[in-house]
Design a protein around this motif. Structure first.
Motif, PDB file in Angstrom:
ATOM      1  N   GLY A   1       0.854  -1.186   0.000  1.00  0.00           N
ATOM      2  CA  GLY A   1       0.000   0.000   0.000  1.00  0.00           C
ATOM      3  C   GLY A   1       0.887   1.232   0.000  1.00  0.00           C
ATOM      4  O   GLY A   1       2.064   1.175  -0.404  1.00  0.00           O
ATOM      5  N   ALA A   2       0.337   2.334   0.475  1.00  0.00           N
ATOM      6  CA  ALA A   2       1.068   3.607   0.422  1.00  0.00           C
ATOM      7  C   ALA A   2       2.414   3.522   1.154  1.00  0.00           C
ATOM      8  O   ALA A   2       3.466   3.863   0.591  1.00  0.00           O
ATOM      9  CB  ALA A   2       0.188   4.695   1.050  1.00  0.00           C
ATOM     10  N   ALA A   3       2.389   3.041   2.391  1.00  0.00           N
ATOM     11  CA  ALA A   3       3.623   3.023   3.185  1.00  0.00           C
ATOM     12  C   ALA A   3       4.608   1.982   2.669  1.00  0.00           C
ATOM     13  O   ALA A   3       5.814   2.249   2.561  1.00  0.00           O
ATOM     14  CB  ALA A   3       3.275   2.750   4.648  1.00  0.00           C
TER      15      ALA A   3
ATOM     16  N   ASP B   1       2.085  -8.773  -1.167  1.00  0.00           N
ATOM     17  CA  ASP B   1       0.713  -8.327  -0.861  1.00  0.00           C
ATOM     18  C   ASP B   1      -0.255  -9.431  -1.285  1.00  0.00           C
ATOM     19  O   ASP B   1      -0.049 -10.079  -2.308  1.00  0.00           O
ATOM     20  CB  ASP B   1       0.373  -7.034  -1.612  1.00  0.00           C
TER      21      ASP B   1
ATOM     22  N   GLY C   1      -9.460  10.079  -2.216  1.00  0.00           N
ATOM     23  CA  GLY C   1      -9.753  11.437  -2.687  1.00  0.00           C
ATOM     24  C   GLY C   1     -10.720  11.437  -3.856  1.00  0.00           C
ATOM     25  O   GLY C   1     -10.550  12.210  -4.804  1.00  0.00           O
TER      26      GLY C   1
ATOM     27  N   ASN D   1      -5.903  12.607  -2.497  1.00  0.00           N
ATOM     28  CA  ASN D   1      -5.455  13.779  -1.723  1.00  0.00           C
ATOM     29  C   ASN D   1      -4.131  13.337  -1.081  1.00  0.00           C
ATOM     30  O   ASN D   1      -4.109  12.842   0.026  1.00  0.00           O
ATOM     31  CB  ASN D   1      -6.536  14.111  -0.685  1.00  0.00           C
TER      32      ASN D   1
ATOM     33  N   THR E   1      -7.046  -5.951   6.552  1.00  0.00           N
ATOM     34  CA  THR E   1      -7.045  -6.959   7.615  1.00  0.00           C
ATOM     35  C   THR E   1      -6.315  -6.423   8.847  1.00  0.00           C
ATOM     36  O   THR E   1      -5.641  -5.402   8.783  1.00  0.00           O
ATOM     37  CB  THR E   1      -6.288  -8.236   7.178  1.00  0.00           C
TER      38      THR E   1
ATOM     39  N   GLU F   1     -12.664   5.586   7.047  1.00  0.00           N
ATOM     40  CA  GLU F   1     -11.589   5.854   6.102  1.00  0.00           C
ATOM     41  C   GLU F   1     -10.247   5.379   6.659  1.00  0.00           C
ATOM     42  O   GLU F   1      -9.358   4.996   5.906  1.00  0.00           O
ATOM     43  CB  GLU F   1     -11.565   7.349   5.794  1.00  0.00           C
TER      44      GLU F   1
ATOM     45  N   GLU G   1      -0.509   3.011   8.457  1.00  0.00           N
ATOM     46  CA  GLU G   1      -1.734   2.996   9.260  1.00  0.00           C
ATOM     47  C   GLU G   1      -1.723   1.896  10.326  1.00  0.00           C
ATOM     48  O   GLU G   1      -2.485   1.961  11.294  1.00  0.00           O
ATOM     49  CB  GLU G   1      -2.925   2.806   8.311  1.00  0.00           C
TER      50      GLU G   1
ATOM     51  N   GLY H   1      -5.360  14.440   3.531  1.00  0.00           N
ATOM     52  CA  GLY H   1      -4.026  14.147   3.010  1.00  0.00           C
ATOM     53  C   GLY H   1      -3.016  13.826   4.092  1.00  0.00           C
ATOM     54  O   GLY H   1      -1.890  13.441   3.796  1.00  0.00           O
TER      55      GLY H   1
ATOM     56  N   PHE I   1      -1.933   9.926   4.166  1.00  0.00           N
ATOM     57  CA  PHE I   1      -0.917   9.547   3.183  1.00  0.00           C
ATOM     58  C   PHE I   1       0.445  10.134   3.573  1.00  0.00           C
ATOM     59  O   PHE I   1       1.467   9.466   3.439  1.00  0.00           O
ATOM     60  CB  PHE I   1      -1.314   9.980   1.769  1.00  0.00           C
TER      61      PHE I   1
END
Ligand code: FDA
Length: 398
Positions: free
Chosen positions: A12-14, A33, A46, A51, A170, A339, A368, A378, A381
């Protein structure tokens, strides 16, 4: 058994940021993943435009049991750093409101950018297989996925939190963290619509109506739009306050945050012939104004007729009520609609410089999954990028 310098769980993002940074430092990185494509939450974020950061990023805009934990990583990888990356990749963006930066095009550009950064670092991406049987022995972590088993001296937990399980989210990071003796701050849904019951169901009739308000809970207050839904309240002001709200607590709404406390009395002097209903309808959506007046009337505030005929003390009481409309939500829409997840891997067991677990050399937790939760706009992220970069810089460093 295949050997790497680092195995990262969660693309994911991180995880993508961490893999790109470590890979570009020459580390041999395997990024696993269970989903069939990386960055799924980025793609839907976003409203499809992602965002991707907020220019007002500061550790004060994050919730955590340790409000200072995020400071170091956020200071070393800033919103400016991410904007520079976005600019270098030629992605056009704009500021929408309150410092929130969005892609002009689509969120897919951010995922493509991160994948290109990973490719520059020769990161190996393994999609579509859940990691399992995670072990730690002789200073190396080993992980099975599909028919393969890999090991590395570093393992990064980047599988996020359990919000929106239908997208594949999860609590896996928590299970692994517990396996390695890390503590978990109880996860709870955040940035989530709140639900109303009892006497507040009156507002259900307002489903679809939005208004700029100030929502407050405890010491937190946000001035943004609130949206009435058929189950309760949503919109940015409510999502923001939901992160601070705990079951049983009162939420207060100021429907007219720009008005002075004695605005109704002043209006009586200036326009004695108008009614409260008309005044409210000038300031708020008509359906909301009607509903509020009805409610004030059932509370026997006696606001019928022209202002000239209503005593000042009743006008003052009505203004006060409109500035602090309190209710106790009967719940939230839960992880299915949240979210983000607040809580998570306790920061007390992690280094704020590197995201490394203090007690387990080579183990890292980012994004997260960690007990750091940003405001809407934002900030989440930016935490994913900053914590990912912090771990990516630290892995295998001398
Ligand atoms: P993230 O959830 O991105 O990645 C976790 C990865 O781990 C996923 O790829 C998942 O498939 C994988 N995974 C999970 N369990 C696994 C398992 N058991 N095995 C293997 N892999 C596993 N934030 C923001 O700043 N701006 C925004 O515009 C938005 N918009 C937004 C919209 C919506 C609808 C949601 C749900 C969320 C947002 N967010 C947001 C929040 C943002 O998406 C979130 O904070 C980050 O994606 C967190 O990044 P992580 O990498 O930590 O987790």
């Amino acid at each position: 058994m295949e050997h790497y310098d680092a195995i990262m769980l969660g693309a994911g993002a991180a995880g993508l940021m961490c893999a790109a940074v470590a890979g570009q430092r020459g580390k041999r990185v395997l990024l696993i993943d269970h989903a069939d494509r990386p960055g799924k939450k980025i793609l839907i974020s976003g409203g499809g435009r992602c965002n991707f950061t907020n220019i007002h990023t500061s550790h004060e805009r994050y919730l955590s049991a340790n409000r200072h934990f995020a400071k170091s990583a956020l200071a070393r990888y800033t919103a400016r750093d991410f904007i520079d990356l976005v600019d270098r990749c030629g992605i056009a963006w704009h500021e929408k409101t309150l410092g929130q930066l969005f892609c002009d095009g689509s969120a897919g550009q951010i995922v493509d950018m991160l994948l290109a950064e990973c490719a520059k670092g020769d990161v190996e991406l393994a999609l579509g297989n859940a990691p399992r049987d995670v072990d730690h022995a002789d200073g190396r972590f080993s992980v099975s996925f599909g028919q393969r088993r890999a090991n590395a001296p570093a393992l990064v937990l980047a599988t996020g939190g359990p919000s929106i399980p239908k997208m594949g989210a999860t609590g896996f990071a928590y299970d692994l963290a517990r396996q390695f003796g890390l503590k978990i701050v109880e996860p709870r849904p955040a940035l989530v619509p709140l639900t109303l019951g009892g006497g507040d169901v009156l507002f259900r009739a307002l489903s679809g109506v939005a208004a700029p308000v100030e929502a407050a809970c405890g010491k937190a207050a946000f001035r943004e739009a609130a949206l009435f839904t058929h189950r309760g309240l949503s919109g940015p002001a409510i999502l923001q306050i939901s992160s601070y709200w705990r079951p049983g607590e009162t939420v207060a709404i100021d429907f007219l945050p720009d008005r002075a406390p004695d605005w109704l009395i002043e209006a009586k002097r200036a326009r004695p012939r108008v009614t409260v209903r008309k005044l409210l309808a000038e300031a708020l959506p008509a359906r909301l104004a009607d509903s509020l007046v009805e409610r004030l009337e059932t509370e026997r505030l006696g606001l019928d007729g022209e202002l000239a005929n209503i005593p000042d003390r009743k006008l003052a009481a009505a203004a006060q009520r409109l500035a602090r409309w309190t209710f106790v939500p009967n719940g939230s829409e839960g992880f299915a609609k949240a979210e983000v997840t607040a809580g998570g891997i306790a920061t007390a067991g992690l280094s704020s410089q590197t995201m490394a677990a203090r007690a387990v050399p080579g183990l890292y937790a980012i994004g997260e999954a960690v007990d750091v939760t940003g405001w809407l706009g934002g900030y989440n992220f930016q935490w994913a990028w900053a914590s990912g970069a912090a771990a990516g810089e630290a892995i295998g460093a001398a």
